[in-house]
Scaffold this motif. Structure first.
Motif: not given
Length: 574
Positions: A257-273
Protein backbone atom coordinates in the motif's frame (compact mmCIF):
# COMPACT_ATOMS: atom_id res chain seq x y z
CA UNK A 1 -6.81 -31.39 -12.09
CA UNK A 2 -10.59 -31.50 -12.33
CA UNK A 3 -12.19 -33.85 -14.81
CA UNK A 4 -13.88 -30.96 -16.61
CA UNK A 5 -10.61 -29.20 -17.39
CA UNK A 6 -8.99 -32.49 -18.41
CA UNK A 7 -11.50 -32.85 -21.27
CA UNK A 8 -11.19 -29.28 -22.59
CA UNK A 9 -9.02 -28.49 -25.61
CA UNK A 10 -8.67 -24.86 -26.61
CA UNK A 11 -6.73 -23.25 -29.46
CA UNK A 12 -6.23 -19.48 -29.27
CA UNK A 13 -5.38 -18.49 -32.82
CA UNK A 14 -4.00 -15.37 -34.48
CA UNK A 15 -3.13 -13.25 -31.43
CA UNK A 16 0.03 -11.68 -30.01
CA UNK A 17 1.35 -13.49 -26.95
CA UNK A 18 2.60 -10.96 -24.39
CA UNK A 19 4.95 -11.98 -21.58
CA UNK A 20 6.82 -9.65 -19.25
CA UNK A 21 9.96 -9.73 -21.43
CA UNK A 22 8.73 -10.17 -25.00
CA UNK A 23 5.80 -10.07 -27.41
CA UNK A 24 5.40 -12.56 -30.27
CA UNK A 25 2.77 -13.50 -32.79
CA UNK A 26 1.84 -17.06 -31.87
CA UNK A 27 -1.01 -19.49 -31.37
CA UNK A 28 -1.59 -21.08 -27.96
CA UNK A 29 -2.86 -24.64 -27.54
CA UNK A 30 -4.29 -25.68 -24.18
CA UNK A 31 -5.15 -29.18 -22.97
CA UNK A 32 -5.58 -30.78 -19.53
CA UNK A 33 -5.44 -27.38 -17.88
CA UNK A 34 -1.90 -26.79 -19.14
CA UNK A 35 -0.42 -24.71 -21.96
CA UNK A 36 0.86 -27.44 -24.29
CA UNK A 37 2.19 -25.50 -27.28
CA UNK A 38 3.02 -21.90 -28.20
CA UNK A 39 4.00 -21.05 -31.77
CA UNK A 40 2.89 -20.90 -35.39
CA UNK A 41 1.34 -23.68 -37.48
CA UNK A 42 0.81 -25.98 -34.52
CA UNK A 43 -0.09 -29.65 -34.95
CA UNK A 44 -3.02 -30.25 -32.65
CA UNK A 45 -5.59 -33.04 -32.22
CA UNK A 46 -9.14 -32.53 -33.40
CA UNK A 47 -12.05 -31.40 -31.27
CA UNK A 48 -10.43 -28.26 -29.92
CA UNK A 49 -12.47 -25.10 -29.37
CA UNK A 50 -10.95 -22.34 -31.50
CA UNK A 51 -10.87 -18.78 -30.18
CA UNK A 52 -10.08 -16.16 -32.81
CA UNK A 53 -7.66 -13.65 -31.26
CA UNK A 54 -6.84 -11.71 -34.44
CA UNK A 55 -5.89 -8.16 -33.53
CA UNK A 56 -5.94 -9.10 -29.84
CA UNK A 57 -3.32 -9.70 -27.17
CA UNK A 58 -2.96 -12.98 -25.29
CA UNK A 59 -1.83 -12.29 -21.73
CA UNK A 60 -1.05 -14.37 -18.64
CA UNK A 61 -4.00 -14.18 -16.26
CA UNK A 62 -3.70 -11.41 -13.69
CA UNK A 63 -2.64 -12.14 -10.10
CA UNK A 64 -4.22 -9.82 -7.53
CA UNK A 65 -1.96 -9.90 -4.49
CA UNK A 66 -4.25 -8.14 -2.01
CA UNK A 67 -7.96 -8.87 -1.62
CA UNK A 68 -10.19 -8.92 1.46
CA UNK A 69 -13.06 -11.34 0.92
CA UNK A 70 -15.53 -12.40 3.61
CA UNK A 71 -13.59 -10.33 6.11
CA UNK A 72 -14.91 -8.66 9.26
CA UNK A 73 -13.15 -5.37 9.88
CA UNK A 74 -14.04 -2.29 11.93
CA UNK A 75 -17.46 -3.74 12.87
CA UNK A 76 -18.39 -4.41 9.23
CA UNK A 77 -18.14 -7.41 6.91
CA UNK A 78 -17.03 -6.99 3.31
CA UNK A 79 -19.88 -7.43 0.86
CA UNK A 80 -17.96 -9.84 -1.39
CA UNK A 81 -17.37 -13.45 -0.36
CA UNK A 82 -15.02 -15.83 -2.16
CA UNK A 83 -17.66 -16.62 -4.77
CA UNK A 84 -18.76 -13.13 -5.83
CA UNK A 85 -15.25 -11.72 -5.38
CA UNK A 86 -13.44 -14.30 -7.50
CA UNK A 87 -16.21 -14.19 -10.12
CA UNK A 88 -15.65 -10.44 -10.42
CA UNK A 89 -11.90 -11.06 -10.67
CA UNK A 90 -12.41 -13.37 -13.66
CA UNK A 91 -14.58 -10.74 -15.37
CA UNK A 92 -11.67 -8.32 -15.06
CA UNK A 93 -8.98 -10.67 -16.36
CA UNK A 94 -7.60 -11.81 -13.00
CA UNK A 95 -7.23 -15.59 -12.63
CA UNK A 96 -5.66 -15.79 -9.16
CA UNK A 97 -6.14 -13.82 -5.96
CA UNK A 98 -4.27 -13.80 -2.66
CA UNK A 99 -6.61 -13.07 0.23
CA UNK A 100 -5.95 -11.87 3.76
CA UNK A 101 -6.51 -13.68 7.04
CA UNK A 102 -6.31 -11.20 9.92
CA UNK A 103 -6.57 -12.92 13.32
CA UNK A 104 -7.74 -10.94 16.31
CA UNK A 105 -5.21 -10.24 19.04
CA UNK A 106 -4.40 -13.47 20.89
CA UNK A 107 -6.33 -15.52 18.32
CA UNK A 108 -4.64 -18.60 16.92
CA UNK A 109 -3.21 -18.04 13.44
CA UNK A 110 -3.89 -21.67 12.57
CA UNK A 111 -7.52 -21.50 13.62
CA UNK A 112 -8.07 -18.30 11.63
CA UNK A 113 -6.47 -19.94 8.59
CA UNK A 114 -8.62 -23.07 8.84
CA UNK A 115 -11.79 -21.00 9.24
CA UNK A 116 -11.00 -19.09 6.05
CA UNK A 117 -10.10 -22.22 4.09
CA UNK A 118 -13.33 -23.96 5.11
CA UNK A 119 -15.33 -21.12 3.63
CA UNK A 120 -13.20 -20.32 0.57
CA UNK A 121 -12.66 -23.85 -0.78
CA UNK A 122 -16.35 -24.34 -1.53
CA UNK A 123 -16.84 -20.90 -3.09
CA UNK A 124 -13.77 -19.76 -5.04
CA UNK A 125 -14.14 -19.61 -8.82
CA UNK A 126 -10.43 -19.12 -9.48
CA UNK A 127 -7.18 -20.16 -7.86
CA UNK A 128 -6.34 -18.47 -4.60
CA UNK A 129 -3.75 -18.34 -1.82
CA UNK A 130 -3.64 -16.65 1.58
CA UNK A 131 -1.55 -14.11 3.49
CA UNK A 132 -1.68 -14.53 7.27
CA UNK A 133 -1.58 -11.42 9.45
CA UNK A 134 0.82 -11.44 12.39
CA UNK A 135 -1.28 -9.20 14.63
CA UNK A 136 0.44 -10.16 17.90
CA UNK A 137 3.68 -11.81 18.87
CA UNK A 138 4.77 -14.58 21.19
CA UNK A 139 6.11 -18.14 21.25
CA UNK A 140 2.74 -19.52 20.09
CA UNK A 141 2.73 -17.26 17.02
CA UNK A 142 6.32 -18.23 16.21
CA UNK A 143 5.44 -21.95 16.32
CA UNK A 144 2.25 -21.48 14.29
CA UNK A 145 4.09 -19.54 11.59
CA UNK A 146 6.43 -22.52 11.18
CA UNK A 147 3.49 -24.94 10.94
CA UNK A 148 1.66 -22.76 8.40
CA UNK A 149 4.77 -22.67 6.23
CA UNK A 150 5.59 -26.35 6.63
CA UNK A 151 2.14 -27.94 6.41
CA UNK A 152 -0.42 -25.43 5.10
CA UNK A 153 1.09 -23.93 1.95
CA UNK A 154 1.48 -20.39 3.34
CA UNK A 155 4.59 -18.41 2.42
CA UNK A 156 3.67 -14.82 3.31
CA UNK A 157 2.83 -12.95 6.49
CA UNK A 158 1.64 -9.39 6.89
CA UNK A 159 2.70 -7.12 9.73
CA UNK A 160 1.29 -3.74 10.65
CA UNK A 161 3.07 -0.65 11.97
CA UNK A 162 -0.35 1.04 12.13
CA UNK A 163 -3.68 0.23 13.84
CA UNK A 164 -2.47 0.80 17.39
CA UNK A 165 -4.07 -1.48 20.00
CA UNK A 166 -5.50 -3.58 17.17
CA UNK A 167 -2.87 -5.02 14.80
CA UNK A 168 0.24 -2.90 15.43
CA UNK A 169 3.55 -4.48 16.42
CA UNK A 170 6.25 -2.62 18.32
CA UNK A 171 9.62 -2.20 16.59
CA UNK A 172 11.24 -4.91 18.72
CA UNK A 173 8.41 -7.31 17.88
CA UNK A 174 8.62 -6.45 14.19
CA UNK A 175 12.36 -7.12 14.27
CA UNK A 176 11.80 -10.57 15.79
CA UNK A 177 9.04 -11.41 13.29
CA UNK A 178 11.27 -10.38 10.37
CA UNK A 179 14.12 -12.50 11.72
CA UNK A 180 11.73 -15.44 11.93
CA UNK A 181 10.42 -14.83 8.40
CA UNK A 182 13.98 -14.95 7.17
CA UNK A 183 14.67 -18.19 9.04
CA UNK A 184 11.61 -19.95 7.57
CA UNK A 185 11.92 -18.38 4.10
CA UNK A 186 8.64 -16.47 4.19
CA UNK A 187 7.72 -13.20 2.49
CA UNK A 188 7.46 -10.37 5.01
CA UNK A 189 4.73 -7.92 3.99
CA UNK A 190 4.73 -4.69 6.02
CA UNK A 191 2.06 -1.99 6.18
CA UNK A 192 4.14 1.07 7.04
CA UNK A 193 2.57 4.00 8.89
CA UNK A 194 3.63 5.49 12.20
CA UNK A 195 0.78 4.13 14.30
CA UNK A 196 1.91 5.90 17.45
CA UNK A 197 1.85 9.34 15.86
CA UNK A 198 -1.36 8.65 13.95
CA UNK A 199 -2.92 7.99 17.34
CA UNK A 200 -1.36 11.08 18.90
CA UNK A 201 -2.49 13.33 16.05
CA UNK A 202 -6.01 12.08 16.49
CA UNK A 203 -5.84 12.78 20.23
CA UNK A 204 -4.50 16.29 19.68
CA UNK A 205 -7.38 17.02 17.33
CA UNK A 206 -9.81 15.70 19.91
CA UNK A 207 -11.05 13.04 17.54
CA UNK A 208 -10.99 9.98 19.72
CA UNK A 209 -14.16 8.49 21.10
CA UNK A 210 -13.68 10.41 24.33
CA UNK A 211 -12.98 13.68 22.50
CA UNK A 212 -15.98 13.87 20.19
CA UNK A 213 -17.08 17.29 21.52
CA UNK A 214 -13.75 18.90 20.66
CA UNK A 215 -13.90 17.32 17.20
CA UNK A 216 -17.36 18.74 16.58
CA UNK A 217 -16.23 22.16 17.81
CA UNK A 218 -13.34 22.02 15.31
CA UNK A 219 -15.61 20.69 12.60
CA UNK A 220 -13.25 17.78 11.90
CA UNK A 221 -15.47 14.75 12.16
CA UNK A 222 -15.96 14.07 8.45
CA UNK A 223 -13.95 11.92 6.00
CA UNK A 224 -11.36 14.68 5.55
CA UNK A 225 -10.09 13.67 9.00
CA UNK A 226 -8.58 10.48 7.58
CA UNK A 227 -6.21 12.54 5.45
CA UNK A 228 -5.49 15.09 8.20
CA UNK A 229 -4.64 12.45 10.80
CA UNK A 230 -2.45 10.30 8.56
CA UNK A 231 -0.11 12.70 6.67
CA UNK A 232 2.33 11.22 4.22
CA UNK A 233 5.36 12.06 6.35
CA UNK A 234 4.17 9.42 8.84
CA UNK A 235 4.12 6.88 6.01
CA UNK A 236 7.57 7.93 4.78
CA UNK A 237 9.06 7.72 8.29
CA UNK A 238 7.59 4.27 8.90
CA UNK A 239 8.69 3.10 5.45
CA UNK A 240 12.28 4.10 6.22
CA UNK A 241 12.05 2.46 9.65
CA UNK A 242 10.63 -0.77 8.22
CA UNK A 243 13.44 -0.97 5.67
CA UNK A 244 16.03 -0.29 8.38
CA UNK A 245 14.62 -2.96 10.70
CA UNK A 246 14.44 -5.48 7.85
CA UNK A 247 18.01 -4.68 6.83
CA UNK A 248 19.22 -5.32 10.37
CA UNK A 249 17.24 -8.57 10.45
CA UNK A 250 18.75 -9.58 7.06
CA UNK A 251 15.23 -10.17 5.78
CA UNK A 252 13.80 -9.12 2.40
CA UNK A 253 10.92 -6.70 2.98
CA UNK A 254 7.81 -6.25 0.86
CA UNK A 255 6.12 -2.91 1.53
CA UNK A 256 2.39 -2.83 0.84
CA UNK A 257 0.00 0.00 0.00
CA UNK A 258 2.73 2.51 -0.88
CA UNK A 259 0.59 5.62 -1.29
CA UNK A 260 2.73 8.77 -1.36
CA UNK A 261 5.57 10.38 -3.26
CA UNK A 262 7.74 10.64 -0.15
CA UNK A 263 7.32 6.93 0.67
CA UNK A 264 8.06 6.10 -2.97
CA UNK A 265 11.27 8.13 -2.74
CA UNK A 266 12.29 6.16 0.36
CA UNK A 267 11.78 2.88 -1.51
CA UNK A 268 13.74 4.18 -4.52
CA UNK A 269 16.65 5.29 -2.32
CA UNK A 270 16.76 1.94 -0.53
CA UNK A 271 16.88 0.08 -3.83
CA UNK A 272 19.69 2.31 -5.07
CA UNK A 273 21.59 1.41 -1.89
CA UNK A 274 21.25 -2.27 -2.77
CA UNK A 275 18.77 -3.21 -0.04
CA UNK A 276 16.37 -6.05 -0.80
CA UNK A 277 13.13 -4.10 -0.92
CA UNK A 278 10.01 -4.66 -2.98
CA UNK A 279 6.95 -2.44 -3.11
CA UNK A 280 3.27 -2.85 -3.84
CA UNK A 281 0.84 -0.03 -4.47
CA UNK A 282 -2.89 -0.13 -5.14
CA UNK A 283 -5.06 0.74 -8.11
CA UNK A 284 -6.75 3.53 -6.17
CA UNK A 285 -3.52 5.25 -5.15
CA UNK A 286 -2.26 5.28 -8.74
CA UNK A 287 -5.45 6.87 -10.06
CA UNK A 288 -7.23 8.94 -7.37
CA UNK A 289 -6.18 11.81 -5.09
CA UNK A 290 -7.23 12.99 -1.65
CA UNK A 291 -9.43 15.85 -2.80
CA UNK A 292 -12.21 13.26 -2.78
CA UNK A 293 -12.31 13.63 1.02
CA UNK A 294 -13.34 17.29 0.70
CA UNK A 295 -16.33 16.58 -1.54
CA UNK A 296 -19.54 18.25 -0.35
CA UNK A 297 -21.43 14.95 -0.52
CA UNK A 298 -20.55 13.04 2.68
CA UNK A 299 -21.28 9.61 1.16
CA UNK A 300 -19.01 10.36 -1.82
CA UNK A 301 -16.19 11.46 0.49
CA UNK A 302 -16.67 8.50 2.85
CA UNK A 303 -16.69 6.05 -0.06
CA UNK A 304 -13.02 6.88 -0.66
CA UNK A 305 -11.83 6.33 2.94
CA UNK A 306 -8.96 3.87 2.89
CA UNK A 307 -5.62 3.47 4.67
CA UNK A 308 -3.14 4.87 3.92
CA UNK A 309 -5.42 7.63 2.65
CA UNK A 310 -5.45 8.98 -0.87
CA UNK A 311 -3.00 11.88 -1.00
CA UNK A 312 -3.89 15.53 -1.49
CA UNK A 313 -1.07 16.27 -3.92
CA UNK A 314 -2.66 15.79 -7.37
CA UNK A 315 0.72 14.67 -8.77
CA UNK A 316 0.83 11.59 -6.53
CA UNK A 317 -1.09 9.12 -8.77
CA UNK A 318 1.04 10.01 -11.78
CA UNK A 319 4.20 9.65 -9.69
CA UNK A 320 3.22 6.22 -8.35
CA UNK A 321 2.31 5.01 -11.84
CA UNK A 322 5.77 6.14 -12.99
CA UNK A 323 7.35 4.12 -10.16
CA UNK A 324 5.45 1.06 -11.38
CA UNK A 325 6.74 1.76 -14.87
CA UNK A 326 10.41 2.00 -13.85
CA UNK A 327 10.39 -0.98 -11.44
CA UNK A 328 10.77 1.02 -8.24
CA UNK A 329 7.41 -0.45 -7.32
CA UNK A 330 6.95 -4.03 -8.45
CA UNK A 331 3.29 -4.93 -8.09
CA UNK A 332 -0.13 -3.29 -8.18
CA UNK A 333 -2.97 -4.92 -6.23
CA UNK A 334 -6.59 -3.89 -5.90
CA UNK A 335 -6.62 -4.09 -2.07
CA UNK A 336 -10.29 -4.97 -2.67
CA UNK A 337 -12.25 -4.37 0.54
CA UNK A 338 -15.79 -3.38 -0.47
CA UNK A 339 -18.32 -1.81 1.90
CA UNK A 340 -21.71 -0.26 1.25
CA UNK A 341 -22.69 3.36 1.90
CA UNK A 342 -24.74 2.19 4.89
CA UNK A 343 -21.70 0.46 6.36
CA UNK A 344 -19.55 3.54 5.80
CA UNK A 345 -22.27 5.58 7.54
CA UNK A 346 -21.31 4.01 10.87
CA UNK A 347 -18.82 6.89 10.95
CA UNK A 348 -21.21 9.67 9.94
CA UNK A 349 -20.33 11.61 13.12
CA UNK A 350 -16.79 10.32 13.65
CA UNK A 351 -14.45 9.54 10.77
CA UNK A 352 -12.49 7.04 12.88
CA UNK A 353 -15.50 4.73 12.69
CA UNK A 354 -15.75 4.73 8.88
CA UNK A 355 -14.62 1.25 7.73
CA UNK A 356 -11.41 1.48 5.69
CA UNK A 357 -11.51 0.04 2.20
CA UNK A 358 -12.27 0.44 -1.50
CA UNK A 359 -13.48 -2.04 -4.13
CA UNK A 360 -11.46 -2.78 -7.26
CA UNK A 361 -10.96 -6.51 -7.89
CA UNK A 362 -12.87 -6.31 -11.18
CA UNK A 363 -11.44 -3.04 -12.50
CA UNK A 364 -7.73 -3.34 -11.59
CA UNK A 365 -6.43 -4.55 -14.95
CA UNK A 366 -8.47 -2.21 -17.16
CA UNK A 367 -7.74 0.85 -14.99
CA UNK A 368 -3.98 0.15 -14.96
CA UNK A 369 -4.03 -0.38 -18.74
CA UNK A 370 -5.85 2.94 -19.21
CA UNK A 371 -3.66 5.01 -16.88
CA UNK A 372 -0.41 3.08 -17.37
CA UNK A 373 -0.25 1.88 -20.98
CA UNK A 374 -2.58 4.35 -22.68
CA UNK A 375 -1.14 7.01 -20.37
CA UNK A 376 2.38 6.32 -21.65
CA UNK A 377 3.90 5.11 -18.37
CA UNK A 378 4.54 1.51 -19.45
CA UNK A 379 4.35 -0.84 -22.43
CA UNK A 380 2.31 -4.04 -22.63
CA UNK A 381 5.22 -6.12 -21.29
CA UNK A 382 5.59 -3.97 -18.20
CA UNK A 383 1.81 -4.14 -17.75
CA UNK A 384 2.06 -7.94 -17.62
CA UNK A 385 4.92 -7.62 -15.13
CA UNK A 386 3.10 -5.41 -12.60
CA UNK A 387 -0.27 -7.18 -12.88
CA UNK A 388 0.92 -10.81 -13.04
CA UNK A 389 4.54 -11.87 -13.61
CA UNK A 390 6.23 -10.03 -10.75
CA UNK A 391 3.65 -11.34 -8.30
CA UNK A 392 4.27 -14.88 -9.59
CA UNK A 393 8.01 -14.43 -9.10
CA UNK A 394 7.71 -12.93 -5.62
CA UNK A 395 5.28 -15.59 -4.35
CA UNK A 396 7.23 -18.47 -5.92
CA UNK A 397 4.64 -19.33 -8.59
CA UNK A 398 6.75 -18.44 -11.65
CA UNK A 399 6.84 -19.67 -14.39
CA UNK A 400 3.88 -21.96 -13.64
CA UNK A 401 1.84 -18.77 -13.41
CA UNK A 402 2.56 -15.30 -14.77
CA UNK A 403 3.90 -16.58 -18.09
CA UNK A 404 2.57 -18.21 -21.26
CA UNK A 405 4.96 -21.03 -22.15
CA UNK A 406 4.55 -24.79 -22.60
CA UNK A 407 4.03 -26.42 -19.23
CA UNK A 408 2.53 -23.36 -17.53
CA UNK A 409 -0.94 -23.35 -15.97
CA UNK A 410 -3.55 -22.43 -18.56
CA UNK A 411 -4.54 -19.12 -16.91
CA UNK A 412 -4.90 -16.94 -19.99
CA UNK A 413 -6.71 -13.74 -20.95
CA UNK A 414 -7.55 -12.57 -24.47
CA UNK A 415 -7.26 -8.79 -24.24
CA UNK A 416 -8.76 -6.30 -26.68
CA UNK A 417 -6.51 -3.20 -26.68
CA UNK A 418 -8.97 -1.35 -28.92
CA UNK A 419 -12.07 -2.22 -26.92
CA UNK A 420 -13.45 0.13 -24.30
CA UNK A 421 -15.90 0.24 -21.44
CA UNK A 422 -17.22 2.81 -18.97
CA UNK A 423 -16.91 1.69 -15.36
CA UNK A 424 -20.15 1.94 -13.43
CA UNK A 425 -21.60 0.49 -10.26
CA UNK A 426 -24.69 -0.30 -12.32
CA UNK A 427 -23.01 -3.00 -14.40
CA UNK A 428 -20.28 -4.27 -12.08
CA UNK A 429 -20.03 -7.90 -10.98
CA UNK A 430 -18.27 -7.13 -7.69
CA UNK A 431 -20.43 -6.38 -4.68
CA UNK A 432 -21.38 -3.09 -3.12
CA UNK A 433 -23.05 0.14 -4.17
CA UNK A 434 -19.81 2.11 -4.49
CA UNK A 435 -17.27 2.29 -7.30
CA UNK A 436 -14.48 4.86 -6.92
CA UNK A 437 -13.79 4.75 -10.69
CA UNK A 438 -17.39 5.58 -11.61
CA UNK A 439 -17.59 7.07 -15.11
CA UNK A 440 -13.99 6.29 -16.07
CA UNK A 441 -13.72 5.12 -19.69
CA UNK A 442 -11.10 2.41 -20.04
CA UNK A 443 -9.55 1.48 -23.38
CA UNK A 444 -8.37 -2.10 -23.10
CA UNK A 445 -10.71 -4.81 -21.85
CA UNK A 446 -10.68 -8.60 -21.36
CA UNK A 447 -13.01 -10.45 -23.73
CA UNK A 448 -12.08 -14.04 -22.83
CA UNK A 449 -10.77 -15.46 -19.55
CA UNK A 450 -9.46 -19.01 -19.22
CA UNK A 451 -8.78 -20.38 -15.74
CA UNK A 452 -7.16 -23.79 -15.14
CA UNK A 453 -7.76 -24.60 -18.81
CA UNK A 454 -11.49 -23.89 -18.60
CA UNK A 455 -13.29 -21.14 -20.49
CA UNK A 456 -14.90 -19.25 -17.60
CA UNK A 457 -15.75 -15.86 -19.12
CA UNK A 458 -16.46 -14.83 -22.70
CA UNK A 459 -17.99 -11.56 -23.90
CA UNK A 460 -19.81 -10.89 -20.64
CA UNK A 461 -21.05 -14.46 -20.10
CA UNK A 462 -19.85 -16.62 -17.19
CA UNK A 463 -19.43 -20.38 -17.36
CA UNK A 464 -17.61 -20.81 -14.05
CA UNK A 465 -18.91 -22.95 -11.21
CA UNK A 466 -18.85 -22.05 -7.54
CA UNK A 467 -15.99 -23.91 -5.88
CA UNK A 468 -14.17 -24.65 -9.15
CA UNK A 469 -11.11 -22.68 -8.04
CA UNK A 470 -8.35 -24.33 -6.04
CA UNK A 471 -6.11 -23.33 -3.16
CA UNK A 472 -2.51 -22.94 -4.37
CA UNK A 473 0.11 -23.96 -1.80
CA UNK A 474 3.06 -21.58 -1.99
CA UNK A 475 6.67 -22.65 -1.56
CA UNK A 476 9.11 -20.78 0.68
CA UNK A 477 12.45 -19.11 -0.12
CA UNK A 478 11.49 -17.55 -3.48
CA UNK A 479 14.65 -16.89 -5.50
CA UNK A 480 13.33 -13.49 -6.57
CA UNK A 481 13.71 -12.28 -2.96
CA UNK A 482 16.21 -14.54 -1.26
CA UNK A 483 18.95 -15.10 -3.84
CA UNK A 484 20.20 -11.54 -3.52
CA UNK A 485 19.85 -11.60 0.27
CA UNK A 486 21.99 -14.72 0.53
CA UNK A 487 24.69 -13.13 -1.60
CA UNK A 488 24.56 -9.91 0.45
CA UNK A 489 25.06 -11.88 3.65
CA UNK A 490 28.11 -13.58 2.18
CA UNK A 491 29.81 -10.37 1.11
CA UNK A 492 28.79 -8.38 4.19
CA UNK A 493 29.62 -10.96 6.81
CA UNK A 494 31.37 -9.39 9.80
CA UNK A 495 34.65 -10.82 11.02
CA UNK A 496 36.77 -10.24 14.08
CA UNK A 497 40.11 -8.49 13.57
CA UNK A 498 43.00 -10.88 14.00
CA UNK A 499 45.58 -9.28 16.27
CA UNK A 500 48.10 -10.13 18.95
CA UNK A 501 46.58 -10.18 22.45
CA UNK A 502 47.22 -7.13 24.63
CA UNK A 503 49.93 -7.84 27.20
CA UNK A 504 50.34 -4.43 28.82
CA UNK A 505 49.15 -3.16 32.17
CA UNK A 506 45.45 -2.80 33.00
CA UNK A 507 44.23 -0.16 35.43
CA UNK A 508 42.64 -1.52 38.57
CA UNK A 509 38.98 -0.61 39.07
CA UNK A 510 37.76 -0.19 42.61
CA UNK A 511 34.54 -2.14 43.27
CA UNK A 512 32.26 0.51 44.78
CA UNK A 513 29.07 -1.49 44.28
CA UNK A 514 28.01 0.61 41.32
CA UNK A 515 26.67 -0.97 38.15
CA UNK A 516 29.25 -1.85 35.52
CA UNK A 517 29.29 0.90 32.88
CA UNK A 518 29.50 -1.76 30.24
CA UNK A 519 25.95 -2.96 30.92
CA UNK A 520 23.40 -2.91 28.13
CA UNK A 521 21.22 0.09 27.39
CA UNK A 522 18.17 -1.85 28.50
CA UNK A 523 19.59 -2.15 32.04
CA UNK A 524 20.83 1.43 32.34
CA UNK A 525 18.51 3.61 34.44
CA UNK A 526 17.57 7.03 33.15
CA UNK A 527 19.71 9.69 34.83
CA UNK A 528 17.68 12.41 36.57
CA UNK A 529 20.28 15.08 35.92
CA UNK A 530 23.25 15.65 33.63
CA UNK A 531 26.64 17.25 33.59
CA UNK A 532 25.05 20.65 33.12
CA UNK A 533 24.28 21.07 36.79
CA UNK A 534 20.82 22.30 37.66
CA UNK A 535 19.58 22.56 34.08
CA UNK A 536 18.18 19.65 32.00
CA UNK A 537 20.08 18.56 28.93
CA UNK A 538 17.17 18.05 26.52
CA UNK A 539 19.41 15.96 24.25
CA UNK A 540 19.69 13.37 27.03
CA UNK A 541 16.51 13.89 29.02
CA UNK A 542 13.39 11.75 29.24
CA UNK A 543 11.19 14.71 28.39
CA UNK A 544 7.50 13.79 28.37
CA UNK A 545 4.51 15.50 26.75
CA UNK A 546 2.38 14.48 29.73
CA UNK A 547 3.68 17.37 31.85
CA UNK A 548 5.38 15.48 34.70
CA UNK A 549 9.14 15.11 34.25
CA UNK A 550 11.59 12.66 35.73
CA UNK A 551 13.62 15.41 37.48
CA UNK A 552 10.71 17.45 38.87
CA UNK A 553 11.83 16.54 42.41
CA UNK A 554 15.17 18.35 41.98
CA UNK A 555 15.04 22.02 43.09
CA UNK A 556 16.04 24.53 40.44
CA UNK A 557 17.47 28.00 40.95
CA UNK A 558 15.22 30.78 39.76
CA UNK A 559 18.21 32.66 38.35
CA UNK A 560 21.97 32.46 37.99
CA UNK A 561 24.53 35.25 37.95
CA UNK A 562 26.81 35.03 34.94
CA UNK A 563 30.33 36.10 35.87
CA UNK A 564 32.02 35.26 32.60
CA UNK A 565 29.51 35.10 29.79
CA UNK A 566 30.49 33.46 26.49
CA UNK A 567 32.62 35.82 24.40
CA UNK A 568 33.82 37.74 27.44
CA UNK A 569 32.34 40.70 29.29
CA UNK A 570 30.99 43.66 27.36
CA UNK A 571 32.94 46.89 27.37
CA UNK A 572 30.00 48.78 28.76
CA UNK A 573 29.61 50.92 25.65
CA UNK A 574 25.91 50.01 25.61
Amino acid sequence: MSSSSAMVRILIKGGKVVNDDCTQEADVYIENGIVQQVGKELMIPGGAKVIDASGKLVLPGGIDTSVHLEESFMNATTVDDFYSGTKAALAGGTTMVIGHVLPERNESLLEAYEKCRNSADSKACCDYALHIGVTWWGPKVRAEMEKLVRDKGVNSFQMFMAYKDMFMLRDSELFQVLQHCKDIGAIARVHAENGELVSEVRDLLGITVCGAKEALDLGISGPEGIEISRPEELEAEATHRAITIANRAHCPVYLVNVSSMSAGDVVATAKMQGKVVHGETTTAHTVLNGMQYYHQDWSHAAAHVTVPPLRLDPNTPNFLMSLLGNDTLNVVGSDHRPFTVKQKAMGKDDFTKIPHGLPGIQDRMSVIWEKGVIGGKMDENRFVAVTSSNAAKIYNLYPRKGRIIPGADADVVVWDPEGSKVISVENQVQGGDINPYEGLRCHGVPIVTISRGRLVYENGMFTCAEGSGKFCPLRTFPDYLYKKMVQREKCQAVKAVEREPYTGEVVAVANSGKRDTGSSDLDTPTRPCTRHGGMRDLHESSFSLSGAQIDDNIPKRSSARILAPPGGRSSGIW
